[in-house]
Design a protein around this motif. Sequence first.
Motif: not given
Length: 181
Positions: A34, A38, A41
């Motif tokens: 995760n 993130k 991004k």
Amino acid sequence: MEKLLEVEKSVASNSVLISDLTLRIDAVEKYSENTAVKSGKMDSQLSSLFAENKRLWDKVDELDAYKRRWNLRISGLADVLQSSIDVAHRLGPKLGYTRPCTIIVQFLSRSHRDRIWADARRSEVLKQKKIRISEDLTQRTKEARNKLWPLVEKARKEGRRAGFRGPNAVVGGKRISADDV
């Protein structure tokens, strides 16, 4: 027999610990995945923001440079053509007692400014009186030209046409940006 029972208890206890560690490792692995997503991004957003920031700074510099196209900087002179000047300001402190401080002049029209700029570049009188007239460039344009100067100087020594157009160098008809160097 007792030793065997102890070994069995130890194996059972280790099995529970291993199972618990496996669950924790799985949780850390999911958290790591995760975090990587993130981070990816955020990297993309950061790249986009850097590009937008550069574009905006280029636009600000372009607008500033355009406004300065009506200006010339004059060093060593206190009085200039009053009928074609819109605004004149002294820049900084007086440079000793031998020379007056630099003056920045904004002309009423670009044609007045361009005529004076062209005449000043060829004037022997200004050279003799040590009056220097230069363009009023933005800080980013000055920095870009300073970075590109060695290329222009080298080309001129080789007999090729070279100069500046805005923040870019033009060598042999080819435009070179400071970012290219």
